[in-house]
Design a protein around this motif. Structure first.
Motif, mmCIF file in Angstrom:
data_model
loop_
_atom_site.group_PDB
_atom_site.id
_atom_site.type_symbol
_atom_site.label_atom_id
_atom_site.label_comp_id
_atom_site.label_asym_id
_atom_site.label_seq_id
_atom_site.Cartn_x
_atom_site.Cartn_y
_atom_site.Cartn_z
ATOM 1 N N SER A 140 -22.717 14.806 -5.744
ATOM 2 C CA SER A 140 -23.508 14.033 -6.698
ATOM 3 C C SER A 140 -23.009 12.594 -6.721
ATOM 4 N N SER A 141 -23.661 11.764 -7.491
ATOM 5 C CA SER A 141 -23.237 10.378 -7.609
ATOM 6 C C SER A 141 -21.875 10.304 -8.295
ATOM 7 N N PHE A 142 -21.085 9.330 -7.921
ATOM 8 C CA PHE A 142 -19.770 9.163 -8.518
ATOM 9 C C PHE A 142 -19.388 7.687 -8.475
ATOM 10 N N LYS A 143 -18.378 7.342 -9.264
ATOM 11 C CA LYS A 143 -17.863 5.977 -9.323
ATOM 12 C C LYS A 143 -16.437 5.961 -8.778
ATOM 13 N N ARG A 144 -16.144 4.961 -7.929
ATOM 14 C CA ARG A 144 -14.808 4.823 -7.356
ATOM 15 C C ARG A 144 -14.194 3.521 -7.871
ATOM 16 N N PHE A 145 -13.044 3.640 -8.530
ATOM 17 C CA PHE A 145 -12.327 2.486 -9.064
ATOM 18 C C PHE A 145 -11.115 2.197 -8.185
ATOM 19 N N PHE A 146 -10.945 0.919 -7.820
ATOM 20 C CA PHE A 146 -9.876 0.513 -6.917
ATOM 21 C C PHE A 146 -8.738 -0.132 -7.699
ATOM 22 N N PHE A 147 -7.518 0.347 -7.442
ATOM 23 C CA PHE A 147 -6.305 -0.234 -8.008
ATOM 24 C C PHE A 147 -5.466 -0.824 -6.875
ATOM 25 N N LYS A 148 -4.797 -1.938 -7.157
ATOM 26 C CA LYS A 148 -3.960 -2.576 -6.143
ATOM 27 C C LYS A 148 -2.500 -2.189 -6.355
ATOM 28 N N SER A 149 -1.829 -1.832 -5.256
ATOM 29 C CA SER A 149 -0.408 -1.531 -5.272
ATOM 30 C C SER A 149 0.231 -2.141 -4.030
ATOM 31 N N GLN A 150 1.530 -2.443 -4.115
ATOM 32 C CA GLN A 150 2.214 -3.145 -3.042
ATOM 33 C C GLN A 150 3.497 -2.428 -2.643
ATOM 34 N N VAL A 151 3.859 -2.564 -1.369
ATOM 35 C CA VAL A 151 5.113 -2.031 -0.851
ATOM 36 C C VAL A 151 6.253 -2.941 -1.308
ATOM 37 N N ILE A 152 7.312 -2.351 -1.840
ATOM 38 C CA ILE A 152 8.449 -3.113 -2.342
ATOM 39 C C ILE A 152 9.752 -2.551 -1.762
ATOM 40 N N GLY A 153 10.546 -3.424 -1.145
ATOM 41 C CA GLY A 153 11.920 -3.088 -0.781
ATOM 42 C C GLY A 153 12.112 -2.077 0.319
ATOM 43 N N THR A 154 11.184 -1.938 1.233
ATOM 44 C CA THR A 154 11.369 -1.013 2.351
ATOM 45 C C THR A 154 10.493 -1.441 3.524
ATOM 46 N N THR A 155 10.882 -1.012 4.713
ATOM 47 C CA THR A 155 10.101 -1.287 5.917
ATOM 48 C C THR A 155 9.620 -0.004 6.581
ATOM 49 N N LYS A 156 9.835 1.140 5.907
ATOM 50 C CA LYS A 156 9.396 2.417 6.473
ATOM 51 C C LYS A 156 9.046 3.361 5.340
ATOM 52 N N LEU A 157 7.896 3.999 5.458
ATOM 53 C CA LEU A 157 7.438 4.967 4.468
ATOM 54 C C LEU A 157 6.964 6.229 5.187
ATOM 55 N N PRO B 125 -8.448 -1.637 -13.119
ATOM 56 C CA PRO B 125 -8.911 -1.644 -11.726
ATOM 57 C C PRO B 125 -9.280 -3.058 -11.285
ATOM 58 N N MET B 126 -9.136 -3.308 -9.993
ATOM 59 C CA MET B 126 -9.492 -4.608 -9.427
ATOM 60 C C MET B 126 -10.955 -4.661 -9.009
ATOM 61 N N ALA B 127 -11.572 -3.509 -8.803
ATOM 62 C CA ALA B 127 -12.986 -3.460 -8.398
ATOM 63 C C ALA B 127 -13.473 -2.026 -8.530
ATOM 64 N N HIS B 128 -14.786 -1.845 -8.436
ATOM 65 C CA HIS B 128 -15.338 -0.497 -8.443
ATOM 66 C C HIS B 128 -16.648 -0.497 -7.668
ATOM 67 N N MET B 129 -17.047 0.674 -7.223
ATOM 68 C CA MET B 129 -18.309 0.845 -6.521
ATOM 69 C C MET B 129 -18.936 2.144 -6.985
ATOM 70 N N VAL B 130 -20.254 2.197 -6.939
ATOM 71 C CA VAL B 130 -21.012 3.372 -7.360
ATOM 72 C C VAL B 130 -21.656 3.994 -6.131
ATOM 73 N N ALA B 131 -21.349 5.244 -5.884
ATOM 74 C CA ALA B 131 -21.952 5.986 -4.774
ATOM 75 C C ALA B 131 -23.141 6.770 -5.302
ATOM 76 N N GLU B 132 -24.308 6.445 -4.791
ATOM 77 C CA GLU B 132 -25.528 7.108 -5.232
ATOM 78 C C GLU B 132 -25.648 8.489 -4.599
ATOM 79 N N GLU B 133 -26.542 9.290 -5.150
ATOM 80 C CA GLU B 133 -26.767 10.633 -4.627
ATOM 81 C C GLU B 133 -27.346 10.572 -3.211
ATOM 82 N N THR B 134 -26.924 11.514 -2.389
ATOM 83 C CA THR B 134 -27.390 11.595 -1.009
ATOM 84 C C THR B 134 -28.201 12.858 -0.805
ATOM 85 N N GLU B 135 -28.565 13.106 0.437
ATOM 86 C CA GLU B 135 -29.324 14.308 0.754
ATOM 87 C C GLU B 135 -28.468 15.574 0.643
#
Length: 246
Positions: A194-211, A179-189
Motif C-alpha cells: 500500500s502507499s507509505f511515507k518514507r522519512f529521511f534522517f541524516k547520520s555521519q561516520v565518526i572516529g573510524t575508517t572501517k565499519l 527528518p531532513m526530507a520525506h517522500m510519499v510512495a503511492e499505491e502500485t499494481e
C-alpha cells in the motif's frame, strides 16, 4: 473557568502535531499517520571528506593572478633582514614532510565496499536486500531503513534501523532530531504493497575508517555522483532535498 478560544485550541493542536520529532516526547502523530499507510524511517549515512577537495582550475588561476598582482606592490625589505628570517627556521629538528597520496589502493581497484576511497568527497552507505515497498519483494539497493512500529519517536526508529546494520551506534552521529526530507510512495499494481511515507534522517561516520556492515546481501559506499547509478528515478528528490547532487 473561562472557556478556551478556538485560536488557543488551534495552537495547541499544532504544537501536538510536531512533537514526534523530539528526542523525548512520544509520537502520537506518527501513529495517526500510520492509519492511512506505513511509515518508514530511512537513514542517509554519510562519511564526510577526509582531505580538502582539489581547487577548481578557474579558482586556482584567479588565486595565482591575485598573488602575482600583489607582488608588484609588496613592500621590499633589505636583504639582511630577509636573510635572518630565512635562517631562523633552519635546524636539526626539521623533518621532510611527505603528504599521503590522495589516490588510495581502494580508488585504483574501485573497491566500493571500502571507506578508504574518494577521500575528498562524501560517501553514502547503500544496502542491497529486501526492503519495504520493493516490487515483488525482490532485493533492491536502498538506504538503511525500518518500518515504524511502536518507538517513542521517529528518530529512535531511524537509530534502530542503523544499529541493526552496524551492530551499534558508537561511531555514528545523528544530525538533529527531525527528518531532513520525506517522500510519499503511492499505491502500485502490487496489492500487497500500500502507499507509505518514507522519512529521511541524516547520520555521519565518526572516529573510524572501517565499519562492519551486516544484515544485507551486499553494500557499497558511493559518492554523490555514483549514487545516481543506483537511484536514477529519484534524482530530482535527492538534488532538491537530500544531498544536492552536482
Amino acid at each position: 473557568m473561562l472557556p478556551r478560544s478556538p485560536a488557543s485550541l488551534h495552537l495547541r493542536s499544532l504544537h501536538w502535531a510536531r512533537t514526534f520529532s523530539s528526542s523525548s516526547s512520544p509520537s502520537p502523530s506518527a501513529a495517526a499517520a500510520g492509519a492511512d499507510g506505513k511509515i518508514v524511517a530511512s537513514v542517509v549515512f554519510e562519511r564526510l571528506p577526509v582531505v580538502i577537495p582539489k581547487i577548481n582550475p578557474v579558482v586556482y588561476a584567479f588565486q595565482e593572478f591575485s598573488f602575482r598582482w600583489r607582488q608588484q606592490y609588496r613592500r621590499k625589505y633589505p636583504d639582511d633582514v630577509l636573510g635572518k628570517a630565512e635562517a631562523r627556521g633552519k635546524g636539526d629538528y626539521q623533518i621532510d614532510y611527505v603528504p599521503a597520496p590522495r589516490i588510495t589502493e581502494a580508488d585504483k581497484a574501485n573497491d566500493r565496499k571500502s571507506l578508504q576511497r574518494a577521500l575528498d568527497n562524501k560517501l553514502y552507505l547503500l544496502l542491497y536486500g529486501k526492503t519495504f515497498g520493493a516490487p515483488d519483494g525482490k532485493p533492491v539497493w536502498h538506504f538503511p531503513e525500518k518500518v515504524y512500529e511502536n518507538e517513542d519517536t521517529l528518530r529512535l526508529c531511524a537509530e534502530s534501523a542503523l544499529k541493526s546494520v552496524l551492530g551499534g551506534l558508537d561511531n555514528t552521529y545523528f544530525v538533529g532530531n527531525a527528518p531532513m526530507a520525506h517522500m510519499v510512495a503511492e499505491e502500485t499494481e502490487d496489492p500487497s504493497v500500500s502507499s507509505f511515507k518514507r522519512f529521511f534522517f541524516k547520520s555521519q561516520v565518526i572516529g573510524t575508517t572501517k565499519l562492519d556492515i551486516g544484515k544485507c546481501e551486499d553494500h557499497v559506499w558511493v559518492t554523490k555522483d555514483e549514487l545516481l547509478e543506483y537511484f536514477p528515478e529519484h534524482k530530482a528528490l535527492f538534488d532538491k532535498t537530500i544531498i544536492h547532487i552536482r
